[in-house]
Design a protein around this motif. Structure first.
Motif, PDB file in Angstrom:
ATOM      1  N   ASN A 130     -25.161  29.195 -95.984  1.00 24.55           N
ATOM      2  CA  ASN A 130     -23.840  28.960 -96.573  1.00 24.55           C
ATOM      3  C   ASN A 130     -23.504  27.515 -96.222  1.00 24.55           C
ATOM      4  OD1 ASN A 130     -23.680  31.617 -97.470  1.00 24.55           O
ATOM      5  ND2 ASN A 130     -22.813  32.324 -95.537  1.00 24.55           N
ATOM      6  N   ARG A 143     -24.312  29.402-101.252  1.00 18.73           N
ATOM      7  CA  ARG A 143     -23.854  30.623-100.573  1.00 18.73           C
ATOM      8  C   ARG A 143     -24.888  31.721-100.803  1.00 18.73           C
ATOM      9  NH1 ARG A 143     -19.434  31.165 -97.243  1.00 18.73           N
ATOM     10  NH2 ARG A 143     -19.103  33.272 -98.019  1.00 18.73           N
ATOM     11  N   ILE A 146     -25.783  38.472-103.373  1.00 22.49           N
ATOM     12  CA  ILE A 146     -26.492  39.755-103.341  1.00 22.49           C
ATOM     13  C   ILE A 146     -27.641  39.745-104.347  1.00 22.49           C
ATOM     14  CG2 ILE A 146     -26.321  42.233-103.785  1.00 22.49           C
ATOM     15  CD1 ILE A 146     -23.430  42.138-102.809  1.00 22.49           C
ATOM     16  N   PRO A 182     -11.108  38.972-104.527  1.00 25.87           N
ATOM     17  CA  PRO A 182     -12.031  37.849-104.354  1.00 25.87           C
ATOM     18  C   PRO A 182     -12.749  37.814-103.015  1.00 25.87           C
ATOM     19  CG  PRO A 182     -10.003  37.108-105.362  1.00 25.87           C
ATOM     20  CD  PRO A 182      -9.799  38.555-105.002  1.00 25.87           C
ATOM     21  N   LYS A 183     -12.076  38.296-101.958  1.00 28.94           N
ATOM     22  CA  LYS A 183     -12.710  38.259-100.637  1.00 28.94           C
ATOM     23  C   LYS A 183     -13.940  39.159-100.570  1.00 28.94           C
ATOM     24  CE  LYS A 183      -9.196  38.961 -97.752  1.00 28.94           C
ATOM     25  NZ  LYS A 183      -8.466  39.015 -96.484  1.00 28.94           N
ATOM     26  N   TRP A 184     -13.977  40.160-101.453  1.00 27.77           N
ATOM     27  CA  TRP A 184     -15.037  41.159-101.403  1.00 27.77           C
ATOM     28  C   TRP A 184     -16.023  41.024-102.563  1.00 27.77           C
ATOM     29  CZ3 TRP A 184     -15.838  43.981 -97.152  1.00 27.77           C
ATOM     30  CH2 TRP A 184     -14.778  44.128 -96.248  1.00 27.77           C
ATOM     31  N   ILE A 185     -16.060  39.860-103.197  1.00 28.33           N
ATOM     32  CA  ILE A 185     -16.974  39.670-104.321  1.00 28.33           C
ATOM     33  C   ILE A 185     -18.051  38.646-103.945  1.00 28.33           C
ATOM     34  CG2 ILE A 185     -17.208  39.000-106.737  1.00 28.33           C
ATOM     35  CD1 ILE A 185     -14.262  39.733-107.136  1.00 28.33           C
ATOM     36  N   GLU A 189     -16.801  32.458-104.434  1.00 24.00           N
ATOM     37  CA  GLU A 189     -16.437  31.066-104.115  1.00 24.00           C
ATOM     38  C   GLU A 189     -17.214  30.049-104.940  1.00 24.00           C
ATOM     39  OE1 GLU A 189     -17.108  32.021 -99.972  1.00 24.00           O
ATOM     40  OE2 GLU A 189     -15.528  30.589 -99.498  1.00 24.00           O
TER      41      GLU A 189
ATOM     42  N   MET B   1      -9.994  30.996-102.020  1.00 18.57           N
ATOM     43  CA  MET B   1     -10.023  32.034-100.979  1.00 18.57           C
ATOM     44  C   MET B   1     -11.468  32.276-100.528  1.00 18.57           C
ATOM     45  SD  MET B   1      -8.822  36.003-101.320  1.00 18.57           S
ATOM     46  CE  MET B   1      -7.089  35.657-101.534  1.00 18.57           C
ATOM     47  N   ALA B   2     -11.675  32.266 -99.235  1.00 17.91           N
ATOM     48  CA  ALA B   2     -13.033  32.473 -98.718  1.00 17.91           C
ATOM     49  C   ALA B   2     -13.423  33.944 -98.842  1.00 17.91           C
ATOM     50  CB  ALA B   2     -13.100  32.026 -97.267  1.00 17.91           C
ATOM     51  N   SER B   3     -14.603  34.163 -99.337  1.00 10.78           N
ATOM     52  CA  SER B   3     -15.096  35.538 -99.457  1.00 10.78           C
ATOM     53  C   SER B   3     -15.816  35.923 -98.168  1.00 10.78           C
ATOM     54  CB  SER B   3     -16.092  35.642-100.611  1.00 10.78           C
ATOM     55  OG  SER B   3     -15.526  35.171-101.801  1.00 10.78           O
ATOM     56  N   TYR B   4     -15.899  37.221 -97.925  1.00 13.57           N
ATOM     57  CA  TYR B   4     -16.675  37.681 -96.777  1.00 13.57           C
ATOM     58  C   TYR B   4     -18.160  37.447 -97.042  1.00 13.57           C
ATOM     59  CZ  TYR B   4     -12.495  39.902 -94.959  1.00 13.57           C
ATOM     60  OH  TYR B   4     -11.248  40.111 -94.462  1.00 13.57           O
ATOM     61  N   ASP B   5     -18.900  37.366 -95.962  1.00 12.04           N
ATOM     62  CA  ASP B   5     -20.346  37.227 -96.106  1.00 12.04           C
ATOM     63  C   ASP B   5     -20.909  38.476 -96.790  1.00 12.04           C
ATOM     64  OD1 ASP B   5     -21.177  34.694 -94.595  1.00 12.04           O
ATOM     65  OD2 ASP B   5     -19.787  35.647 -93.210  1.00 12.04           O
ATOM     66  N   ILE B   6     -22.013  38.281 -97.510  1.00 12.06           N
ATOM     67  CA  ILE B   6     -22.537  39.411 -98.284  1.00 12.06           C
ATOM     68  C   ILE B   6     -22.969  40.567 -97.388  1.00 12.06           C
ATOM     69  CG2 ILE B   6     -23.193  38.110-100.333  1.00 12.06           C
ATOM     70  CD1 ILE B   6     -26.107  38.314 -99.303  1.00 12.06           C
ATOM     71  N   ILE B   8     -21.327  41.686 -94.910  1.00 11.82           N
ATOM     72  CA  ILE B   8     -20.116  42.479 -94.713  1.00 11.82           C
ATOM     73  C   ILE B   8     -19.760  43.213 -96.013  1.00 11.82           C
ATOM     74  CG2 ILE B   8     -17.619  42.309 -94.251  1.00 11.82           C
ATOM     75  CD1 ILE B   8     -19.249  41.934 -91.731  1.00 11.82           C
ATOM     76  N   ILE B   9     -19.882  42.525 -97.132  1.00 13.81           N
ATOM     77  CA  ILE B   9     -19.588  43.164 -98.425  1.00 13.81           C
ATOM     78  C   ILE B   9     -20.513  44.366 -98.636  1.00 13.81           C
ATOM     79  CG2 ILE B   9     -19.650  42.835-100.934  1.00 13.81           C
ATOM     80  CD1 ILE B   9     -18.822  39.896-100.460  1.00 13.81           C
ATOM     81  N   LEU B  10     -21.788  44.198 -98.307  1.00 17.96           N
ATOM     82  CA  LEU B  10     -22.735  45.303 -98.497  1.00 17.96           C
ATOM     83  C   LEU B  10     -22.438  46.464 -97.547  1.00 17.96           C
ATOM     84  CD1 LEU B  10     -25.979  43.236 -99.108  1.00 17.96           C
ATOM     85  CD2 LEU B  10     -24.878  44.771-100.735  1.00 17.96           C
ATOM     86  N   ARG B  12     -19.437  47.321 -96.620  1.00 17.56           N
ATOM     87  CA  ARG B  12     -18.307  48.029 -97.233  1.00 17.56           C
ATOM     88  C   ARG B  12     -18.803  48.919 -98.377  1.00 17.56           C
ATOM     89  NH1 ARG B  12     -12.511  46.116 -99.882  1.00 17.56           N
ATOM     90  NH2 ARG B  12     -12.327  47.938-101.220  1.00 17.56           N
ATOM     91  N   ILE B  32     -10.988  45.193 -91.258  1.00 18.84           N
ATOM     92  CA  ILE B  32     -10.956  44.638 -92.614  1.00 18.84           C
ATOM     93  C   ILE B  32     -11.280  45.685 -93.670  1.00 18.84           C
ATOM     94  CG2 ILE B  32     -11.382  42.249 -91.918  1.00 18.84           C
ATOM     95  CD1 ILE B  32     -14.318  42.627 -92.627  1.00 18.84           C
TER      96      ILE B  32
END
Lengths: 278, 131
Positions: A130, A143, A146, A182-185, A189, B1-6, B8-10, B12, B32
């Motif tokens: 990142n 970044r 997935i 957006p934080k969870w996509i 960014e 807006m900063a996104s969570y690292d993937i 963490i997303i995975l 969730r 979170i």
């Protein structure tokens, strides 16, 4: 800023005449400004790239990941065999192995006759995660996104325009699909409000459920992702190798009825050039 | 807006598919995400609360030791993981919404990303059937 598309196909190149209009080479895009060029991915499309060496005297190849359809053209890219050329290869870091070791799996016998270490050019490898870095007039953000294996997407910001490149990406992986926050996509960014996004559109919505977890997007998910990120213009790329030109045209008609009023989009076509930022 | 690292997303997305309660925190312990089965433990829903700082979720979640005494936060697996970035496991009791003590097992693990960086922690809860 000029963006040129040199390879549009995912997985494997195709020479089928029925696919020639959108193109059969695998992933490769260039971004140019003020005589500087970035090469995004080294699929078979890289054989069409002739970088201007006059100003920078160096070539920068930014790899999203090391799947074969993104590196297959590297071994046939002439500047790598020129002793006086400075080549910088950028690719995602992983803690399990060095970039040199991972690239050498392809660029070494028996898959390739020349060892990576024996390439005549002045080669420098950069492992990124990142990260944010500058090359010539460009500011570049990478970044992790997935996909299967370590993979990054890129955002390239020039003087007056920005382009994001995420050719292999599955932001909808999971039971809920894309989470509308957006934080969870993944990749948000990179794509946020860019002038142009080149994004994975490998599958149709009907195909995607059987390919979930393979690391790619449905066209509909790519459009949804782009809308959430307020992308100004979208180009869907990484076409399935079996998808004919006529089928892509049909799909465009169907998707345009659903999305076009809110987001201009097209399918990536080999040889297409797009000027951004006036 | 900063996104969570993937990573963490995975986590969730995985938690969202599970029928066992899961908490996900960031690197300093803010909750979170928690999945639907975890709503029973907290007595509220992620839809209602959104993310919660430690000071908030720590007061809703009431862990007890075997004698029914409040368990200090530093003894909880998830808190230990946040501090030392290692996995932990513990059996303890929590006070249910009906005021009854329920025995549960908790396993927590750190989320260490591709770069080796600590990105957050996950706790998984099992109801202890022999309670």
């Amino acid at each position: 800023m000029k963006v040129s598309i040199n390879g549009t196909r995912g997985s494997i190149p195709t020479t089928d005449p029925k696919s020639s209009r959108y193109g059969g080479n695998t992933s490769c895009v260039t971004v140019e400004e003020d005589g500087h060029m970035l090469i995004l991915d080294g699929g078979t499309g890289i054989q069409k790239v002739h970088p201007p060496l006059g100003i920078s005297g160096r070539i920068d190849i930014l790899l999203t990941h090391l799947h074969l359809d993104h590196i297959q053209g590297l071994g046939f890219f002439k500047p790598l065999f020129e002793p006086d050329i400075e080549v910088h290869l950028w690719a995602p870091f992983t803690s399990t192995d060095t970039l040199h070791a991972r690239l050498s799996r392809y660029l070494s016998p028996p898959l390739f006759p020349v060892l990576l270490r024996d390439l005549p050019c002045e080669l420098t490898l950069h492992e990124i995660s990142n990260s944010q870095f500058s090359i010539g007039p460009f500011l570049i953000d990478s970044r992790y996104v997935i996909h299967t294996g370590p993979t990054v997407g890129y955002k390239v910001t020039g003087k007056n325009a920005s382009v994001a490149y995420i050719p292999d990406h599955e932001p909808a992986l999971g039971q809920s699909g894309i989470i509308h926050d957006p934080k969870w996509i993944s990749g948000f960014e990179l794509a946020d409000q860019v002038d142009l996004l080149l994004h994975d559109g490998n599958y149709t919505a009907e195909e995607y459920p059987k390919k979930k977890g393979w690391g790619h997007s449905s066209m509909e998910d790519a459009l949804e992702f782009s809308k959430l990120a307020n992308v100004k213009r979208l180009i869907l790329t990484h076409h399935d190798p079996g998808r004919t030109d006529d089928r892509l045209d049909e799909l465009h008609t169907v998707l345009a009825k659903k999305f076009h009023h809110s987001l201009p989009f097209e399918f990536a076509k080999e040889g297409r050039e797009i000027s951004l930022g006036g | 807006m900063a996104s969570y690292d993937i990573e963490i997303i995975l986590n969730r997305q995985l938690a969202d598919c599970l029928s066992i309660p899961v908490f996900i925190t960031d690197t300093v312990g803010n909750l979170i995400f928690y999945n639907e089965p975890a709503e029973k433990i907290l007595g509220t829903s992620f839809e209602s609360t959104g993310e919660m700082p430690v000071s908030e979720w720590g007061t809703i979640f009431k862990p007890l030791d075997e004698k029914g005494r409040p368990l200090p936060p530093e003894h909880l697996p998830l808190v230990k993981t946040i501090h030392d970035q290692l996995p932990h496991h513990k059996v303890f009791w929590i006070e249910s919404l009906q005021g009854e003590a329920e025995k549960i097992s908790v396993t927590s693990y750190p989320v260490i990303g591709r770069t080796g960086a600590f990105l957050g922690a996950v706790a998984i809860f099992w109801e202890n059937k022999d309670s």
